[in-house]
Design a protein around this motif. Structure first.
Motif, short mmCIF file in Angstrom:
data_model
loop_
_atom_site.label_atom_id
_atom_site.label_comp_id
_atom_site.label_asym_id
_atom_site.label_seq_id
_atom_site.Cartn_x
_atom_site.Cartn_y
_atom_site.Cartn_z
N ARG A 70 -88.98 21.66 -68.55
CA ARG A 70 -89.99 22.52 -69.49
C ARG A 70 -89.19 22.45 -70.81
N LEU A 71 -87.99 22.55 -71.20
CA LEU A 71 -87.40 22.57 -72.19
C LEU A 71 -87.40 21.25 -72.78
N ALA A 72 -87.45 20.44 -72.29
CA ALA A 72 -87.18 18.93 -72.69
C ALA A 72 -88.94 18.64 -73.29
N LEU A 73 -89.75 18.91 -72.50
CA LEU A 73 -91.08 18.75 -73.08
C LEU A 73 -91.37 19.67 -74.30
N VAL A 79 -80.89 20.24 -74.68
CA VAL A 79 -81.30 19.58 -73.40
C VAL A 79 -81.59 18.22 -73.39
N MET A 80 -82.33 17.79 -74.57
CA MET A 80 -82.78 16.53 -74.85
C MET A 80 -81.45 15.56 -74.84
N GLU A 81 -80.41 15.86 -75.72
CA GLU A 81 -79.27 15.07 -75.47
C GLU A 81 -78.81 14.39 -74.23
N LEU A 96 -81.25 10.21 -58.82
CA LEU A 96 -82.46 11.09 -59.49
C LEU A 96 -82.38 10.93 -60.94
N GLY A 97 -81.08 11.29 -61.26
CA GLY A 97 -80.50 11.45 -62.65
C GLY A 97 -80.97 10.28 -63.38
N ASP A 98 -80.57 8.83 -62.93
CA ASP A 98 -81.02 7.89 -63.73
C ASP A 98 -82.61 7.60 -63.91
N GLU A 99 -83.37 7.79 -62.68
CA GLU A 99 -84.72 8.01 -62.91
C GLU A 99 -85.26 9.03 -63.98
N LEU A 100 -84.56 9.89 -64.30
CA LEU A 100 -84.83 11.00 -65.17
C LEU A 100 -84.73 10.25 -66.61
N ILE A 101 -83.53 9.38 -66.91
CA ILE A 101 -83.16 8.91 -67.97
C ILE A 101 -84.32 8.00 -68.15
N GLY A 102 -84.63 7.34 -67.15
CA GLY A 102 -85.71 6.09 -67.42
C GLY A 102 -86.99 6.66 -67.84
N ILE A 103 -87.00 7.66 -67.79
CA ILE A 103 -88.71 8.32 -68.17
C ILE A 103 -88.40 9.27 -69.50
N ARG A 104 -87.09 9.08 -70.07
CA ARG A 104 -87.09 10.05 -71.25
C ARG A 104 -87.78 10.12 -72.36
N SER A 105 -88.34 8.84 -72.75
CA SER A 105 -89.21 8.73 -73.81
C SER A 105 -90.66 9.12 -73.35
N SER A 106 -91.00 9.20 -72.27
CA SER A 106 -92.25 9.84 -71.93
C SER A 106 -92.29 11.43 -72.29
N LEU A 107 -91.03 11.92 -72.39
CA LEU A 107 -91.12 13.46 -72.48
C LEU A 107 -91.03 13.93 -74.07
N LEU A 108 -91.25 12.90 -74.89
CA LEU A 108 -91.27 13.13 -76.30
C LEU A 108 -92.86 13.27 -76.76
N LEU A 167 -82.71 8.16 -79.94
CA LEU A 167 -81.83 9.31 -80.27
C LEU A 167 -80.48 8.67 -80.15
N THR A 168 -79.67 8.58 -81.41
CA THR A 168 -78.39 8.24 -81.14
C THR A 168 -77.51 9.51 -81.60
N ILE A 169 -76.71 9.51 -80.14
CA ILE A 169 -75.77 10.80 -80.12
C ILE A 169 -74.74 10.85 -81.08
#
Length: 237
Positions: A70-73, A79-81, A96-108, A167-169
């Motif tokens: 919810r926060l990322a969306l 949280v996004m970083e 499961l964490g890697d799967e989340l990294i894989g969809i990170r762009s879709s949260l934007l 996003l470059t950290i």
């Protein structure tokens, strides 16, 4: 902390904050952020489980998977970083964490990224404005410089995310951020031109991001998490 149930179900965790940005100096705190999953059966009881846990020594914040989504969306920069960290800063990575990294762009989404990053930067500026002309204690001056550094970082990272979808950290030229912090600590008005510059840049640049985030992608990932932790064997990754 190690005995806490949330720690046993961490899906993704890493070092964030000043250390991740490359802005840490000797004595800086090391902050950690992660996300965990509750056992799915806990979601069906009378009382909802806690969605966040904050630990100290070391500093570590954990958000439950649904809250993190919810926060990322919503474009939350903090949280996004977590899903854009360099590989060497992750301390826990699971499938499961890697799967989340894989969809990170879709949260934007364009508006939420702009509102969140530029909004957070504006909040930092309002804090600076209340601190006057720099004639305050050394401790307050130090906090003011820190807020100024993060104002500059939020503006830069937010515009990058808005215009490129990436996003470059780690920031380039950390000394520039520290110099800016000292300038603003001496005179808070020094932050005003930079904030105006980035407000104009957001207005002038077209975003590559969609108007709305892909909630369906987040929902599908979250349902995978719930399915995994429905069975007792999901207790340990």
């Amino acid at each position: 902390m190690n005995g806490h149930p949330a720690i046993r179900r961490v899906l993704l965790s890493g070092i964030v904050g000043s250390t991740a940005y490359g802005l840490a100096r000797p004595g800086s705190d090391v902050d950690r952020l992660g996300l965990f999953a509750v056992r799915t059966e806990q979601l069906h009881g009378l009382h909802r489980p806690s969605e966040s846990h904050v630990f100290t020594d070391p500093d570590h914040t954990l958000h439950e998977a649904a809250k993190w989504c919810r926060l990322a969306l919503g474009g939350n920069p903090t949280v996004m970083e977590l899903v854009w960290l360099p590989d060497d800063l992750y301390e826990v990575r699971t499938p499961l964490g890697d799967e989340l990294i894989g969809i990170r762009s879709s949260l934007l989404s364009a508006k939420r990224v702009r509102d969140a990053y530029l909004g957070y930067a504006t909040q930092q500026f309002r804090r600076l404005e209340t601190r006057g002309d720099g004639s305050f204690s050394a401790d307050t001056r130090k906090r003011t410089a820190k807020h100024a550094r993060h104002l500059k970082r939020l503006c830069h990272q937010g515009l990058e995310l808005y215009t490129t979808g990436r996003l470059t950290i780690r920031v380039e030229n950390p000394d520039d951020y520290h110099d800016f912090g000292e300038q603003v600590a001496a005179d808070s008005d020094a932050a005003r031109p930079l904030l105006a510059e980035y407000e104009a840049a957001f207005n002038e640049n077209r975003s590559v991001l969609p108007d709305q985030p892909d909630e369906a992608a987040a929902e599908a990932w979250l349902r995978c998490v719930r399915a995994y932790f429905y069975a007792s064997e999901g207790e340990a990754l």
